[in-house]
Design a protein around this motif. Structure first.
Motif, PDB file in Angstrom:
ATOM      1  N   VAL A 148       0.843  -1.194   0.000  1.00 36.65           N
ATOM      2  CA  VAL A 148       0.000   0.000   0.000  1.00 36.65           C
ATOM      3  C   VAL A 148       0.877   1.242   0.000  1.00 36.65           C
ATOM      4  O   VAL A 148       1.742   1.405   0.876  1.00 36.65           O
ATOM      5  CB  VAL A 148      -0.929   0.014   1.230  1.00 36.65           C
ATOM      6  N   ASP A 149       0.666   2.106  -0.968  1.00 36.64           N
ATOM      7  CA  ASP A 149       1.321   3.405  -1.033  1.00 36.64           C
ATOM      8  C   ASP A 149       0.474   4.370  -0.207  1.00 36.64           C
ATOM      9  O   ASP A 149      -0.517   4.930  -0.692  1.00 36.64           O
ATOM     10  CB  ASP A 149       1.416   3.852  -2.492  1.00 36.64           C
ATOM     11  N   VAL A 150       0.845   4.542   1.057  1.00 34.96           N
ATOM     12  CA  VAL A 150      -0.024   5.223   2.024  1.00 34.96           C
ATOM     13  C   VAL A 150      -0.423   6.636   1.590  1.00 34.96           C
ATOM     14  O   VAL A 150      -1.598   7.002   1.686  1.00 34.96           O
ATOM     15  CB  VAL A 150       0.636   5.222   3.419  1.00 34.96           C
ATOM     16  N   PRO A 151       0.492   7.491   1.105  1.00 33.65           N
ATOM     17  CA  PRO A 151       0.072   8.845   0.741  1.00 33.65           C
ATOM     18  C   PRO A 151      -0.990   8.889  -0.359  1.00 33.65           C
ATOM     19  O   PRO A 151      -1.685   9.899  -0.502  1.00 33.65           O
ATOM     20  CB  PRO A 151       1.376   9.508   0.268  1.00 33.65           C
ATOM     21  N   ARG A 152      -1.135   7.805  -1.132  1.00 33.97           N
ATOM     22  CA  ARG A 152      -2.097   7.786  -2.228  1.00 33.97           C
ATOM     23  C   ARG A 152      -3.429   7.133  -1.852  1.00 33.97           C
ATOM     24  O   ARG A 152      -4.313   6.987  -2.702  1.00 33.97           O
ATOM     25  CB  ARG A 152      -1.506   7.067  -3.444  1.00 33.97           C
ATOM     26  N   THR A 153      -3.587   6.700  -0.605  1.00 28.13           N
ATOM     27  CA  THR A 153      -4.801   5.969  -0.223  1.00 28.13           C
ATOM     28  C   THR A 153      -6.050   6.844  -0.224  1.00 28.13           C
ATOM     29  O   THR A 153      -7.166   6.325  -0.345  1.00 28.13           O
ATOM     30  CB  THR A 153      -4.650   5.354   1.174  1.00 28.13           C
ATOM     31  N   GLY A 154      -5.884   8.145  -0.035  1.00 28.28           N
ATOM     32  CA  GLY A 154      -7.051   9.021   0.095  1.00 28.28           C
ATOM     33  C   GLY A 154      -7.613   9.069   1.496  1.00 28.28           C
ATOM     34  O   GLY A 154      -8.635   9.725   1.743  1.00 28.28           O
ATOM     35  N   LEU A 155      -6.965   8.374   2.444  1.00 27.86           N
ATOM     36  CA  LEU A 155      -7.428   8.414   3.840  1.00 27.86           C
ATOM     37  C   LEU A 155      -7.085   9.763   4.466  1.00 27.86           C
ATOM     38  O   LEU A 155      -6.017  10.327   4.215  1.00 27.86           O
ATOM     39  CB  LEU A 155      -6.776   7.286   4.639  1.00 27.86           C
ATOM     40  N   ASP A 156      -7.981  10.268   5.280  1.00 27.68           N
ATOM     41  CA  ASP A 156      -7.745  11.507   6.016  1.00 27.68           C
ATOM     42  C   ASP A 156      -6.840  11.185   7.197  1.00 27.68           C
ATOM     43  O   ASP A 156      -7.253  10.465   8.110  1.00 27.68           O
ATOM     44  CB  ASP A 156      -9.071  12.087   6.510  1.00 27.68           C
ATOM     45  N   PRO A 157      -5.594  11.658   7.227  1.00 25.16           N
ATOM     46  CA  PRO A 157      -4.678  11.297   8.315  1.00 25.16           C
ATOM     47  C   PRO A 157      -5.150  11.772   9.682  1.00 25.16           C
ATOM     48  O   PRO A 157      -4.702  11.256  10.700  1.00 25.16           O
ATOM     49  CB  PRO A 157      -3.365  11.977   7.905  1.00 25.16           C
ATOM     50  N   ARG A 158      -6.077  12.703   9.708  1.00 31.69           N
ATOM     51  CA  ARG A 158      -6.576  13.195  11.004  1.00 31.69           C
ATOM     52  C   ARG A 158      -7.633  12.277  11.596  1.00 31.69           C
ATOM     53  O   ARG A 158      -7.935  12.367  12.771  1.00 31.69           O
ATOM     54  CB  ARG A 158      -7.161  14.604  10.835  1.00 31.69           C
ATOM     55  N   ARG A 159      -8.197  11.374  10.753  1.00 30.54           N
ATOM     56  CA  ARG A 159      -9.320  10.563  11.227  1.00 30.54           C
ATOM     57  C   ARG A 159      -9.122   9.070  11.035  1.00 30.54           C
ATOM     58  O   ARG A 159      -9.772   8.275  11.699  1.00 30.54           O
ATOM     59  CB  ARG A 159     -10.598  10.974  10.485  1.00 30.54           C
ATOM     60  N   SER A 160      -8.217   8.665  10.144  1.00 28.98           N
ATOM     61  CA  SER A 160      -8.188   7.266   9.719  1.00 28.98           C
ATOM     62  C   SER A 160      -7.709   6.302  10.787  1.00 28.98           C
ATOM     63  O   SER A 160      -7.941   5.103  10.695  1.00 28.98           O
ATOM     64  CB  SER A 160      -7.304   7.125   8.468  1.00 28.98           C
ATOM     65  N   GLY A 161      -7.034   6.769  11.831  1.00 32.42           N
ATOM     66  CA  GLY A 161      -6.543   5.859  12.850  1.00 32.42           C
ATOM     67  C   GLY A 161      -7.570   5.445  13.874  1.00 32.42           C
ATOM     68  O   GLY A 161      -7.346   4.522  14.648  1.00 32.42           O
ATOM     69  N   SER A 162      -8.721   6.104  13.903  1.00 34.62           N
ATOM     70  CA  SER A 162      -9.748   5.803  14.904  1.00 34.62           C
ATOM     71  C   SER A 162     -10.926   5.114  14.240  1.00 34.62           C
ATOM     72  O   SER A 162     -11.455   5.611  13.235  1.00 34.62           O
ATOM     73  CB  SER A 162     -10.226   7.090  15.579  1.00 34.62           C
ATOM     74  N   PRO A 163     -11.358   3.963  14.761  1.00 33.90           N
ATOM     75  CA  PRO A 163     -12.518   3.280  14.173  1.00 33.90           C
ATOM     76  C   PRO A 163     -13.746   4.174  14.181  1.00 33.90           C
ATOM     77  O   PRO A 163     -13.961   4.954  15.114  1.00 33.90           O
ATOM     78  CB  PRO A 163     -12.705   2.063  15.088  1.00 33.90           C
TER      79      PRO A 163
END
Length: 421
Positions: A148-163
């Motif tokens: 997985v190329d993390v910067p390209r995932t489109g996940l919001d780094p401010r929210r993606s770590g919390s279920p």
């Protein structure tokens, strides 16, 4: 007059021969041949806690030149039933003794004993594709590894770590994993066709209590708990330390990930992609239809880096194997099973429905003729009889029999074995 080949002694090893057996294993796998004290101690503990009679060796003038080991295992069939399996591992033939029939003799000894014990199948992970088909094994599950190329995932780094479902993720240590893991694994493997059992030694080895090498590095562990506090997921992972030009480019490598629910699986993947400094996540061995690419807003950020066969199965009892699994449809098939080793060949009629199945010897006209290895590939629901017929590996005795077989045998999700052994 005996040949030089027959003079080689094939038999269970003795306790005093165990270090030489380990040396032969290491030689066969091109590892440093003389085991370290820590490796010898750890592997001797396995030897002493198991059935020593299932450690086989071939000896030429007292030196071990081929190795073979099996151990008891349970394999999950379609529908969740656990069938007794003979798990094969540690198979080597020293380069100086190839083409002498040693593996054939070792395999025949082991499979005959497994049949006598009442094992339904034998299993293995094949290092080389072309070896085990001649012994009746067939590739029954496949795997994919993703990067997985993390910067390209489109996940919001401010929210993606919390279920997002009210659950939570906590870091834990190896002692916690040994307490929480076995129960979670049982729940996961009972729902996953192709999964195999793990004994206490597996958890001790994979949390560092038993160490084959002194270079063991403690991994990170994270647990997912649902909103109700239930343990539904665990992951073990390692991270490197890689900076370029004052910028982090760390990679997380997943060693194993267990998830009893889709919510747990989604949450753990998103957590791994949210760790500070991490720009790549390597998934480890996953099911070929894993959720991973599609839990990401941009699935193209996950690239399949490895795809291949994984668990190979050798059916030892056709009747018990076909009666152990469930079927989503209803129908009958007459199968002519060809087994060159004579362990379980014959003609069988399968009558199956959602209520259950019966399999009996018959003399009726044959619908499908196939090798026992191809039956293994069909048994867990992953392979297509129509495709095998197109390849010339299955012969239809009745027009449309391949489609009928697929309607009975194929599964909505692909079988998968999370383990290497």
């Amino acid at each position: 007059m005996s040949s030089p080949h027959s003079a080689i002694d094939v038999r269970p090893i003795t306790e005093s021969e165990f270090p030489d057996w380990i040396r032969a294993v290491n030689t066969g796998f091109l590892r440093e041949p003389i085991p370290s004290e820590s490796e010898l101690e750890a592997r001797r503990a396995q030897f002493e806690s198991g059935d020593a009679g299932r450690y086989l060796g071939a000896f030429d003038n007292g030196r071990c030149v081929a190795t073979f080991k099996s151990f008891p295992q349970e394999l999950t069939a379609v529908g969740g039933a656990a069938v007794p399996a003979n798990a094969v591992t540690g198979v080597t033939v020293t380069a100086t003794h190839r083409r002498r029939g040693l593996l054939t003799r070792l395999m025949a000894h082991d499979l005959a004993a497994a049949k006598e014990r009442g094992d339904v199948v034998a299993t293995l992970i094949a290092a080389e594709y072309q070896i085990y088909g001649r012994y009746g094994f067939g590739p029954a599950t496949w795997m994919t590894e993703w990067t997985v190329d993390v910067p390209r995932t489109g996940l919001d780094p401010r929210r993606s770590g919390s279920p997002e479902d009210g659950g939570r993720i906590d870091l834990v240590d190896g002692e916690d994993v040994r307490k929480l893991g076995p129960d979670l694994h049982e729940r996961v493997r009972r729902a996953q066709p192709g999964a195999v059992s793990r004994d206490e030694m597996w958890w001790r080895v994979n949390t560092g209590v038993v160490r084959f090498e002194p270079s063991w590095r403690e991994p990170h562990y994270a647990v997912y708990r649902s909103a109700h506090g239930e343990v539904e997921g665990l992951v073990s992972y390692a991270a490197d330390d890689n900076w370029h030009g004052k910028l982090p480019h760390d990679t997380v490598s997943v060693q194993w990930l267990l998830a009893a629910t889709p919510a747990a699986e989604r949450a753990l993947w998103r957590y791994l992609c949210s760790i500070d400094w991490v720009t790549k996540v390597k998934s480890g061995w996953r099911a070929p239809d894993d959720l991973l690419p599609f839990v990401l807003p941009n699935p193209r950020a996950a690239t399949a880096t490895t795809q291949g066969d994984w668990l190979w199965v050798r059916i030892l009892d056709v009747v018990r194997a076909l009666e152990a699994r469930t079927y989503e449809g209803e129908g009958s098939l007459v199968l002519e099973v060809v087994d060159g080793d004579g362990l379980t060949g014959g003609r069988y009629r399968l009558d199956a429905s959602e209520a259950g199945a019966s399999c009996t010897p018959t003399r009726q006209d044959v619908d499908l003729t196939l090798d026992v290895g191809d039956l293994a590939a069909l048994w867990l629901g992953d392979e297509s009889a129509v495709r095998l017929a197109a390849l010339g590996r299955v012969r239809e005795g009745r027009a449309g029999a391949g489609r009928s077989a697929d309607a009975l045998l194929r599964t909505s999700r692909r079988p998968w074995c999370p383990d290497m052994f």
